[in-house]
Design an enzyme around this catalytic site. Structure first.
Site, PDB file in Angstrom:
ATOM      1  N   ASN A  11      -8.795  -4.728 -11.066  1.00 52.27           N
ATOM      2  CA  ASN A  11      -8.830  -6.144 -10.688  1.00 52.27           C
ATOM      3  C   ASN A  11     -10.050  -6.333  -9.800  1.00 52.27           C
ATOM      4  O   ASN A  11     -10.035  -5.964  -8.632  1.00 52.27           O
ATOM      5  CB  ASN A  11      -7.527  -6.487  -9.936  1.00 52.27           C
ATOM      6  CG  ASN A  11      -7.536  -7.885  -9.367  1.00 52.27           C
ATOM      7  OD1 ASN A  11      -8.409  -8.694  -9.705  1.00 52.27           O
ATOM      8  ND2 ASN A  11      -6.562  -8.186  -8.513  1.00 52.27           N
ATOM      9  N   TRP A  12     -11.095  -6.917 -10.397  1.00 57.28           N
ATOM     10  CA  TRP A  12     -12.347  -7.058  -9.641  1.00 57.28           C
ATOM     11  C   TRP A  12     -12.278  -8.157  -8.592  1.00 57.28           C
ATOM     12  O   TRP A  12     -13.195  -8.287  -7.778  1.00 57.28           O
ATOM     13  CB  TRP A  12     -13.496  -7.373 -10.607  1.00 57.28           C
ATOM     14  CG  TRP A  12     -13.998  -6.205 -11.387  1.00 57.28           C
ATOM     15  CD1 TRP A  12     -13.560  -4.907 -11.320  1.00 57.28           C
ATOM     16  CD2 TRP A  12     -15.049  -6.226 -12.357  1.00 57.28           C
ATOM     17  NE1 TRP A  12     -14.276  -4.127 -12.191  1.00 57.28           N
ATOM     18  CE2 TRP A  12     -15.196  -4.906 -12.840  1.00 57.28           C
ATOM     19  CE3 TRP A  12     -15.874  -7.221 -12.867  1.00 57.28           C
ATOM     20  CZ2 TRP A  12     -16.139  -4.569 -13.809  1.00 57.28           C
ATOM     21  CZ3 TRP A  12     -16.814  -6.893 -13.830  1.00 57.28           C
ATOM     22  CH2 TRP A  12     -16.952  -5.580 -14.289  1.00 57.28           C
ATOM     23  N   LYS A  13     -11.269  -9.013  -8.676  1.00 57.86           N
ATOM     24  CA  LYS A  13     -11.177 -10.158  -7.763  1.00 57.86           C
ATOM     25  C   LYS A  13     -12.471 -10.983  -7.854  1.00 57.86           C
ATOM     26  O   LYS A  13     -13.072 -11.042  -8.925  1.00 57.86           O
ATOM     27  CB  LYS A  13     -10.859  -9.686  -6.348  1.00 57.86           C
ATOM     28  CG  LYS A  13      -9.631  -8.767  -6.357  1.00 57.86           C
ATOM     29  CD  LYS A  13      -9.032  -8.526  -5.016  1.00 57.86           C
ATOM     30  CE  LYS A  13      -7.828  -7.603  -5.178  1.00 57.86           C
ATOM     31  NZ  LYS A  13      -7.089  -7.413  -3.940  1.00 57.86           N
ATOM     32  N   HIS A  97      -0.568 -12.988  -8.822  1.00 58.60           N
ATOM     33  CA  HIS A  97      -1.074 -12.090  -7.785  1.00 58.60           C
ATOM     34  C   HIS A  97      -0.791 -12.693  -6.406  1.00 58.60           C
ATOM     35  O   HIS A  97      -0.878 -13.920  -6.226  1.00 58.60           O
ATOM     36  CB  HIS A  97      -2.582 -11.880  -7.976  1.00 58.60           C
ATOM     37  CG  HIS A  97      -3.115 -10.761  -7.132  1.00 58.60           C
ATOM     38  ND1 HIS A  97      -3.368 -10.932  -5.784  1.00 58.60           N
ATOM     39  CD2 HIS A  97      -3.400  -9.476  -7.428  1.00 58.60           C
ATOM     40  CE1 HIS A  97      -3.808  -9.775  -5.296  1.00 58.60           C
ATOM     41  NE2 HIS A  97      -3.836  -8.876  -6.273  1.00 58.60           N
ATOM     42  N   GLU A  99      -2.497 -12.890  -3.801  1.00 58.30           N
ATOM     43  CA  GLU A  99      -3.584 -13.702  -3.236  1.00 58.30           C
ATOM     44  C   GLU A  99      -3.533 -15.122  -3.786  1.00 58.30           C
ATOM     45  O   GLU A  99      -3.846 -16.081  -3.073  1.00 58.30           O
ATOM     46  CB  GLU A  99      -4.942 -13.028  -3.519  1.00 58.30           C
ATOM     47  CG  GLU A  99      -5.123 -11.813  -2.616  1.00 58.30           C
ATOM     48  CD  GLU A  99      -6.063 -10.740  -3.139  1.00 58.30           C
ATOM     49  OE1 GLU A  99      -6.779 -10.970  -4.117  1.00 58.30           O
ATOM     50  OE2 GLU A  99      -6.045  -9.632  -2.555  1.00 58.30           O
ATOM     51  N   GLU A 169       3.247  -4.886  -6.289  1.00 57.67           N
ATOM     52  CA  GLU A 169       2.159  -4.782  -5.316  1.00 57.67           C
ATOM     53  C   GLU A 169       2.640  -5.246  -3.944  1.00 57.67           C
ATOM     54  O   GLU A 169       2.597  -6.454  -3.652  1.00 57.67           O
ATOM     55  CB  GLU A 169       0.990  -5.673  -5.749  1.00 57.67           C
ATOM     56  CG  GLU A 169       0.357  -5.268  -7.056  1.00 57.67           C
ATOM     57  CD  GLU A 169      -1.105  -5.685  -7.096  1.00 57.67           C
ATOM     58  OE1 GLU A 169      -1.945  -4.820  -7.361  1.00 57.67           O
ATOM     59  OE2 GLU A 169      -1.406  -6.856  -6.835  1.00 57.67           O
ATOM     60  N   GLY A 175      -5.509  -3.839  -0.172  1.00 56.93           N
ATOM     61  CA  GLY A 175      -6.775  -3.895   0.552  1.00 56.93           C
ATOM     62  C   GLY A 175      -6.705  -3.354   1.973  1.00 56.93           C
ATOM     63  O   GLY A 175      -7.617  -3.547   2.759  1.00 56.93           O
ATOM     64  N   SER A 214      -4.011  -0.321  -2.602  1.00 52.24           N
ATOM     65  CA  SER A 214      -4.790   0.806  -2.089  1.00 52.24           C
ATOM     66  C   SER A 214      -4.678   2.065  -2.944  1.00 52.24           C
ATOM     67  O   SER A 214      -4.643   3.184  -2.421  1.00 52.24           O
ATOM     68  CB  SER A 214      -4.418   1.102  -0.632  1.00 52.24           C
ATOM     69  OG  SER A 214      -4.689  -0.036   0.178  1.00 52.24           O
ATOM     70  N   GLY A 235      -7.592  -2.650  -7.120  1.00 48.67           N
ATOM     71  CA  GLY A 235      -8.569  -3.624  -6.654  1.00 48.67           C
ATOM     72  C   GLY A 235      -9.853  -2.947  -6.214  1.00 48.67           C
ATOM     73  O   GLY A 235     -10.703  -2.588  -7.030  1.00 48.67           O
ATOM     74  N   GLY A 236      -9.980  -2.723  -4.901  1.00 48.20           N
ATOM     75  CA  GLY A 236     -11.209  -2.173  -4.319  1.00 48.20           C
ATOM     76  C   GLY A 236     -11.765  -0.958  -5.044  1.00 48.20           C
ATOM     77  O   GLY A 236     -12.972  -0.864  -5.277  1.00 48.20           O
TER      78      GLY A 236
END
Ligand code: PGA
Length: 254
Positions: A11-13, A97, A99, A169, A175, A214, A235-236
């Site tokens: 997930n590149w966001k 998600h 966010e 999640e 993150g 994470s 993600g990251g």
């Protein structure tokens, strides 16, 4: 015995321009070209999808979006429809998600409609759920996640439910560098499978349930050993093609 697909989705966001995405794709394909036992998905920003379609064509990497509209088409300024996503070769879409729930006000009802619409056009939803730290500390995490799953998925036919992926999640792990222990991840993924079993019966055994929060190359191996953790939403650690490639190789026992 269940014969579930195992899935690692990045997930590149809100990261990467078109040229950055193209550059990534070339390096990433080199990293994952020998992976055969996992489904690999890149969920990119809308603006990079068309370029990625061209780069990833005929590769093992599937393309996903990070959101979509609940409407089919019409006067919805700023929205992107499921059919538009199919048009740029997306087969997956992340929905619900945390966010989007927390920062953009998406409700359980919005997400339920989006899941329905994604299924109607033939996309595979990666439906996200998870509790915040307060709920976890109060011992209410399992009940919270059960409600999220029930409210998003209970209106969907049993046949359609077979086409979803669920991502657990926990918000406190996203993150933050704080991964849930593999025991905690397993416990909640098993609970989610229990909820899915109530909704759809034994077919829930075939639904991939991912853990997200994470996940890194260093902890994916341990998480994947849990019986109800079928992969990860990353993600990251998906932003660099070489380290995401390493994470994928560590997830796959071959
Ligand atoms: P993270 O994000 O891997 O950076 O924690 C996961 C996600 O938000 O899907």
């Amino acid at each position: 015995m269940a014969n579930r697909r195992r899935v690692i989705a990045g997930n590149w966001k809100m990261f990467k321009t078109v040229s950055e995405a193209e550059d990534y794709a070339i390096k990433f394909l080199e990293e994952v070209k020998d992976v055969t036992d996992l489904d690999v998905v890149l969920c990119a920003p809308f603006t990079a999808l068309h370029a990625l379609k061209n780069e990833l064509e005929e590769s093992i990497v599937h393309l996903g979006a990070q959101n979509m509209a609940w409407g089919e088409e019409g006067a919805y300024t700023g929205e992107i429809s499921g059919r538009m996503l199919l048009d740029v070769a997306c087969t997956y879409v992340i929905l619900g998600h945390s966010e989007r729930r927390e920062m953009f006000g998406e409700t359980d009802q919005d997400i339920a409609k989006k899941v329905q619409q994604a299924l109607a056009v033939g996309l595979t939803p990666i439906f996200c759920c998870g509790e915040n730290l307060k709920l976890r500390e109060e011992g209410k995490a399992a009940e919270w996640v059960k409600n999220q799953v029930d409210s998003a998925l209970s209106g969907i036919s049993k046949d359609d439910l077979k086409r979803i992926i669920v991502a657990y999640e926990p918000i406190w792990a996203i993150g933050t560098g704080k991964t849930a222990s593999s025991n905690d991840a397993q416990e909640m993924c098993a609970n989610i499978r229990g909820t899915l079993t109530e909704l759809m019966g034994p077919a829930s055994e075939n639904v991939p349930i991912l853990y997200g929060g994470s996940v890194k190359a260093e902890n994916i191996g341990e998480l994947m050993q849990e019986p109800d953790v079928d992969g990860a939403l990353v993600g990251g650690a998906s932003l660099d093609p070489l380290s995401f490639g390493k994470l994928i190789k560590n997830a796959s026992p071959m």
